[in-house]
Design an enzyme around this catalytic site. Structure first.
Site, short mmCIF file in Angstrom:
data_model
loop_
_atom_site.label_atom_id
_atom_site.label_comp_id
_atom_site.label_asym_id
_atom_site.label_seq_id
_atom_site.Cartn_x
_atom_site.Cartn_y
_atom_site.Cartn_z
N VAL A 1 -7.37 -4.58 -10.78
CA VAL A 1 -8.35 -5.55 -9.55
C VAL A 1 -9.20 -5.98 -10.51
O VAL A 1 -8.91 -6.98 -9.92
CB VAL A 1 -8.41 -3.93 -9.20
N PRO B 1 -8.79 7.70 -11.43
CA PRO B 1 -7.91 8.51 -11.57
C PRO B 1 -7.76 9.90 -11.18
O PRO B 1 -8.92 10.40 -10.77
CB PRO B 1 -7.62 9.22 -13.09
N ALA C 1 -1.58 -5.92 -4.48
CA ALA C 1 -0.58 -5.44 -4.61
C ALA C 1 -0.58 -5.93 -6.58
O ALA C 1 -0.69 -7.25 -6.24
CB ALA C 1 1.20 -5.05 -3.87
N CYS D 1 -1.70 3.08 -7.50
CA CYS D 1 -2.66 3.94 -6.34
C CYS D 1 -1.48 4.80 -5.44
O CYS D 1 -2.06 5.90 -5.35
CB CYS D 1 -2.89 2.42 -5.40
#
Ligand code: UDX
Ligand code: UDX
Length: 464
Positions: A11, A88, A159, A271
């Site tokens: 990201v 996480p 995405a 995700c």
């Protein structure tokens, strides 16, 4: 203006590269504790495979985009600090396997508090449980130099595989801030950065908690659509309906929409599972067990879909794969990425290895070391061969399993592949990307998700 981003992952890296490329007047520093990752970002072999990323990075790197491990220096010199470290699922203690592990976010908040000697805008990019901004604010207030930092939530909706397209033309940018003058000013400052290339009407501003929760809910709704269509895929197989036809028919209803209705062996990625689990945990925490149980089903269905797929393979191969070579096409969680986090391929391969199959795995972008690590293979393992082509993985195999929808699998010479496989030669299309009719004509026995198992005969059930 100077921006820094802590966390040079899937990201942080692409998002910052896009900001730097679109805003040549802004200096962007991407910092990470992991020096190997930073070295890769500074090399020709970027640590993240993403179509179009190389171009964007080479356009800006060394001009206004810099990658380094100098976390404190970057914080010190920046006006806006993005936090894009990983969050996480917790693996220990209270909330294990459900809650988000926020230790990296907390560590970063403490580093910012110790380092910043003037007020900063701190932007949560990582997906976090709702009200995490409060945690960051509390740490800043109690450990800082008495400065009034502003914390914003600006979740990322890109995405993987389409990150560059999603970043350059996003459906929306969401920015949440505190409901006071300073909060509004901070939101406007960040909105101004995006407004360089994103139309203003696509920049949604809201309060912190709505913004934080929206990210979890967006991912939960997307995951829910996949589990919904996957549940219907089982019914299609039992009845002779075709799941792609059902998806097409319902998708033309504008209230439903056509996207995220592709039945598959299961969803993966860093995700969806993590965020749905986190949502169920939050619901439990806030005394809403019914809501929690409702979303839990999204995960259960995904797990069942993977198991169901493996059971079908086993059943078709006369209930034993012990010692049989099985070709695995694709290991990434989706095409056009080298990311394997939560990839359904991991679960399917592990189940087949537990049945003592010999696997021949090919993925165009995932490294052999990554595959071995994901499968937890010991160094002397001989049960898995990593191949360099789809054809090699199929060679002498009893079955080929398509687990990622890479375009190149459609281009394979199936006549040649069939000739070199054990007979009967099975093809299990876990992504519904191949021409099943043509494969049958070539001599393959074909099973696909949500498709009639024996289209020319009666509709006998083969659900696991
Ligand atoms: C992102 C989001 O941040 C996460 O919340 C979301 O749910 C998934 O996407 P991603 O970029 O995919 O995470 O994570 P990852 O590729 O693991 O990158 C995170 C980076 O942060 C790693 O390179 C790690 O070394 C770095 N990091 C972590 C730090 O620099 N400092 C820390 O204290 C912790
Ligand atoms: C997702 C969200 O789409 C994105 O907005 C968010 O920021 C991060 O999480 P990502 O996980 O990178 O993005 O990819 P996505 O395209 O959403 O695919 C997730 C998984 O669902 C993949 O395994 C994919 O193969 C699967 N999928 C997707 C399906 O099985 N069927 C579909 O119709 C769509």
């Amino acid at each position: 203006m100077r921006i820094c981003c802590i966390g040079a992952g899937y990201v942080g890296g692409p998002t910052m590269a896009m900001i730097a490329a679109k805003c040549p007047h802004v200096r962007v520093d991407v910092v990470d504790l992991n020096s190997e990752r930073i070295a890769a970002w500074n090399s020709k072999d970027l640590p993240v495979y993403e179509p179009g990323l190389d171009d964007i990075v080479s356009q800006a790197r060394g001009k206004n985009l810099f990658f380094s491990t100098e976390v404190r220096q970057a914080i010190h010199e920046s006006d806006i600090v993005f936090v894009s470290v990983n969050t996480p699922t917790k693996t220990y203690g209270i909330g294990a396997d459900r809650a988000a592990d926020l230790r990296h976010v907390e560590a970063v908040a403490r580093t910012i508090a110790e380092t910043a000697d003037r007020p900063k805008i701190i932007v949560e990019k990582s997906t976090i449980p709702v009200r995490t901004a409060e945690v960051i604010q509390t740490i800043l207030k109690n450990n800082g130099m008495g400065l009034n930092h502003q914390v914003l939530s600006n979740p990322e909706f890109l995405a993987e595989g389409t990150a560059i397209r999603d970043l350059s033309s996003p459906d929306r940018i969401l920015i949440g801030g505190e409901a006071n003058d300073e909060g509004h000013r901070a939101v406007e400052t960040l909105a101004g950065v995006y407004a360089t290339w994103v139309p203003r009407e696509r920049i949604i501003t809201t309060n912190l908690w709505s913004s934080e929760l929206s990210k979890l809910v967006a991912n939960a709704f997307l995951a829910q659509r996949i589990s919904s269509i996957n549940s219907i895929s089982a019914l299609c197989e039992a009845t002779g309906a075709d799941v792609d036809e059902v998806a097409r028919a319902i998708g033309t209803d504008s209230r439903i929409g056509s996207k995220f209705l592709k039945a598959s062996v299961g969803f993966g990625g860093s995700c969806f599972q993590k965020d749905v689990l986190n949502l169920t945990y939050l619901c439990g925490h806030f005394g809403l067990p019914e809501v929690s149980a409702y979303w839990e089903q999204v995960i259960q269905m995904n797990e069942w879909q993977k198991r169901r797929f493996t059971s079908q393979v086993l059943k078709a191969l006369f209930n034993t794969v012990c010692g049989k070579r099985i070709g695995i096409w694709g290991f990434a969680f989706k095409k056009d990425t080298n990311d394997t986090r939560e990839s359904p391929a991991i679960g399917v391969c592990r189940q087949l290895l537990a049945e003592r199959a010999k696997l021949a795995i090919y993925d165009p972008k995932v490294s052999a070391a990554q595959i071995r690590a994901d499968l937890g293979l010991p160094p002397n393992d001989t049960s898995v061969e990593i191949c360099t082509s789809a054809e090699a993985a199929a060679d002498q195999s009893h079955a080929v399993l398509v687990l990622t929808e890479w375009d190149e699998f459609r281009e394979v010479d199936f006549t040649a592949v069939h000739a070199r496989m054990m007979k009967p030669a099975w093809l299990f299309d876990g992504r519904n990307v191949l021409d099943h009719e043509l494969l049958r004509q070539t001599g393959f026995r074909v099973r696909a998700i949500g498709k009639d198992p024996s289209p020319s005969t009666s509709h006998s059930s083969w659900t696991a």
